[in-house]
Design a protein around this motif. Sequence first.
Motif, PDB file in Angstrom:
ATOM      1  N   ARG A 710       0.926  -1.028   0.026  1.00 44.40           N
ATOM      2  CA  ARG A 710       0.032   0.034   0.155  1.00 44.40           C
ATOM      3  C   ARG A 710       0.767   1.253  -0.089  1.00 44.40           C
ATOM      4  NH1 ARG A 710      -4.954  -1.338   0.103  1.00 44.40           N
ATOM      5  NH2 ARG A 710      -5.877  -3.011   1.421  1.00 44.40           N
ATOM      6  N   GLU A 716      -2.104   5.191  -3.778  1.00 41.70           N
ATOM      7  CA  GLU A 716      -2.218   5.331  -2.588  1.00 41.70           C
ATOM      8  C   GLU A 716      -1.433   6.370  -1.689  1.00 41.70           C
ATOM      9  OE1 GLU A 716      -4.080   2.692  -0.131  1.00 41.70           O
ATOM     10  OE2 GLU A 716      -4.692   0.993  -1.515  1.00 41.70           O
ATOM     11  N   SER A 727      -3.979   7.824   2.444  1.00 37.05           N
ATOM     12  CA  SER A 727      -3.871   7.360   1.089  1.00 37.05           C
ATOM     13  C   SER A 727      -4.964   8.036   0.186  1.00 37.05           C
ATOM     14  CB  SER A 727      -4.531   5.888   1.263  1.00 37.05           C
ATOM     15  OG  SER A 727      -4.712   5.187   0.047  1.00 37.05           O
ATOM     16  N   TYR A 729      -6.541   6.663  -1.801  1.00 35.39           N
ATOM     17  CA  TYR A 729      -8.019   5.972  -2.040  1.00 35.39           C
ATOM     18  C   TYR A 729      -9.098   6.723  -1.514  1.00 35.39           C
ATOM     19  CZ  TYR A 729     -10.782   2.465  -0.005  1.00 35.39           C
ATOM     20  OH  TYR A 729     -12.143   1.781   0.389  1.00 35.39           O
TER      21      TYR A 729
END
Length: 894
Positions: A710, A716, A727, A729
């Motif tokens: 990650r 991310e 992140s 994300y």
Amino acid sequence: MSVPSQNVLDTAEGRRLHAASPGPWRRWGPYLSERQWGTVREDYSPGGTAWDSFPHEHARSRAYRWGEDGIAGFGDEHLNWCLSLGLWNGKDHILKERLFGLTNEQGNHGEDVKELYFFLDGTPTHSYMRMLYKYPQAAFPYADLVDENRRRSNELPEYEILDTGVFDDEAYFDVTIEYAKAGSDDLLMRVTVENRSPHPALLHLLPQFWARNTWSWDTSRSKPELRLTDGAVVARNPELPHQYRWSAQGDAPQEWLFCENETNIERLFGSKGDGPYKDGFNDYLVDGRPEAIRRDKGSKAGAHWRLEMAGGGRRTIGMRLRRVSQDAQAAEDFDAVFVKRRAEADEYYTALQQDLDDDDARLIQRQAMAGMLWSKQFYHFDVKRWLNGDAAQPTPPASRLHGRNADWRHLSNADIISMPDTWEYPWYASWDLAFQAVAFALIDPDFAKKQLILLTQDRFMHPNGQLPAYEWAFGDANPPVHAWAVWQVYQMDAKLTGKFDRVFLERAFHKLLLNFGWWVNRKDAEGRNLFQGGFLGLDNIQIFDRSAPLPTGGRIDQSDGTAWMAAYALDLMSIGLELAADNEAYVDISVKFFEHFLYISGAINGADEAGASLWDEQDEFFYDALKLPDGTSVPLKVRSIVGLSPLFAVHVLDSAAVGKLPRLEERLRWFLRHRPDLAQLVSRWYEPGKGNTMLLSLLRGHRMKRLLTRMLDEAEFLSDYGVRSLSRYHEHSPFKLDHNGESFGIEYTPAESVSRTFGGNSNWRGPIWMPVNYLLIESLQEFHRYYGDEFRVEYPTGSGTMLSLSEIADALSERLCALFRKDRNGLRPVMAAYPLLAVDPRSADLVLFHEYFHGDNGRGLGAAHQTGWTSLVALLLKNKPRRSEDQKASGDAK
């Protein structure tokens, strides 16, 4: 990191620095803050509203209680005597004596200096220092900056000084201020002004010399006097052994001005007084009031030049401060001193940077160190006296006795301290200071060691063992990185000097034992080795303010708080083992911290009796857990640096060194036999790795690889300029929590904060922060010591390129250094907010070291001069040139 060989000690500055008693050469330095107004120390209001109780508008007229400020300020180690520079362009409504900026209420993203200035050079003993201030020729836009920033919303960028247009068409002055020492008490100041405009312009130049006001607060203190004598100012303080003579060098000033460094009670409070007051120079020059000054004596003096400057013109003036007792000695030529000291500074940095053959890297590193040196400050604060008030002043409101810092009455500071910066943060913060000390160890390990010891002294450290966090709330909790810094500085000092300072290490260790105990007893609510920590320095990293009572009730078991404590235990274990080489008694203490580490490791990984874990098997990531009052545990699935922080807790032991300590080896094997659950889950200390090493870590290979998957994913955490704090994300999948009809959330915000949590001062929801990146890089290097080159991870995730952990650490270092290096277009990402400077050949090499950086484009954010922990980049710079984007792309595709 690059550490210089010993020949740096053979330079003139190196010999001064490492002399048996370098103290006299450190006596004078840039020890004034850049902002004393608006600080907690100067706040005597009932409700602790520091910004309102002592605003910028009061600063020119009101004497300070605890310190001084000024442009390019210099002073002795207690600020008995102070120097700085005043300027006036003939159009401003006030004399420019200090730097202007905005408060939380005025600036949409928090405290913010709205000036252009740069720290360019400096030596550790302050034998030579240089900075640049850019002063507009139009009226300084004070009101415009306040009004426009107040108008803008959080979603809009801040309105900066360049946005006002006052620097357009180069209608400004470059003012370079230099200091050089002919001796430890022979201080030279040179001011060089360049009119950057092609048109003529007027500038009033006013170097100032004054005594810090101590007499208005304590009637037993004598008042110093500055008196004009034979064309120079003679300074006398009855409480000090030496008199000083302050004189012009070369062209004499048009006039000498005097006033008193005392509050203008008529202007501020409507009371009748005698004057002339602190604002006398302002009232005389700007308002044309001759009665506002004296011509012969006072506690504050100024040398006034009125410079009619041609377009593109350049003028230089000089001032000298030396002991009167030295007058019988021939003074070394003024200009020759500057030539000599600047050559010595070059010699020192040439030796220091011998492993850097990249001119741009050398420039960045030298300016980073200059910022660190200029950000030293005399910090004076006696909390008991501040709470109770002074006998010679009105009694403070009773409410203060139960307000801010009321339980820190023991704290009494009067020291030269490394500050994060001396405008936004003119006060120390415990975890900032730890990182700053590590950076300082590159050029001045002696000062770095003294800084770390300072916070553990009785007049800093709380009787319960807590280290003071920061001025606004000493009782808050910053991440416990002090032991890490002590261990780093100890090793760096040994590499530079060839000497292992066990006395320093032992002094720090004994005090840190108390601090570790405070953490264990105060921040582990159920005694299960899961830690809450409170503020922890990462501001708005979570959906809640972690230093305040939760709106849901209950508590947060913190992945990062627990990881910090695991790392703390390992650092203390490492220090203990080092001390055990000379004294076997330290083995038992080292084993105790090994035990702490294993139990903390078990708790975060779910191996304790309760079986709770902060590791999420589905997401393969560490999350905080919200513990509600009814016992329910809710994972807060925010992918942030909180979940990467377990990487920080890693240490590699040398098996041979362990073998020399039989009692340690015996205890290690005991845990292997009696707690195999911990041994198998959290570490590989019983399986020798590369070079017969032993690994202690919160993470075994699989979990470490999953975290790195990650962290090294460009979708991310991984940006072109380092690891983001949140992140990416969450840009498309914000995290939300609904509780009792309320909704709380967090989303990816790569620039300034768009929320008012913590006043919007900083943002951990997407930007890049140097200190945590530095720790991640160091952790990767430590893991590599165990796993070696054969252990490889995909970098970046999805690229197909497999690199060793050491190679990944180097690649991350390159990305962080790329914040400051020129790119293919000759631009520095950190300076993206300063386009006017980027296109100016004379300004293109000016670098600022911001508090944090935009998560996508690297633009500098937050405090613009926080060389403090951002100066860690100086330890990451290497010879290897930064790859071009084309090279990077082709390399990543392999």
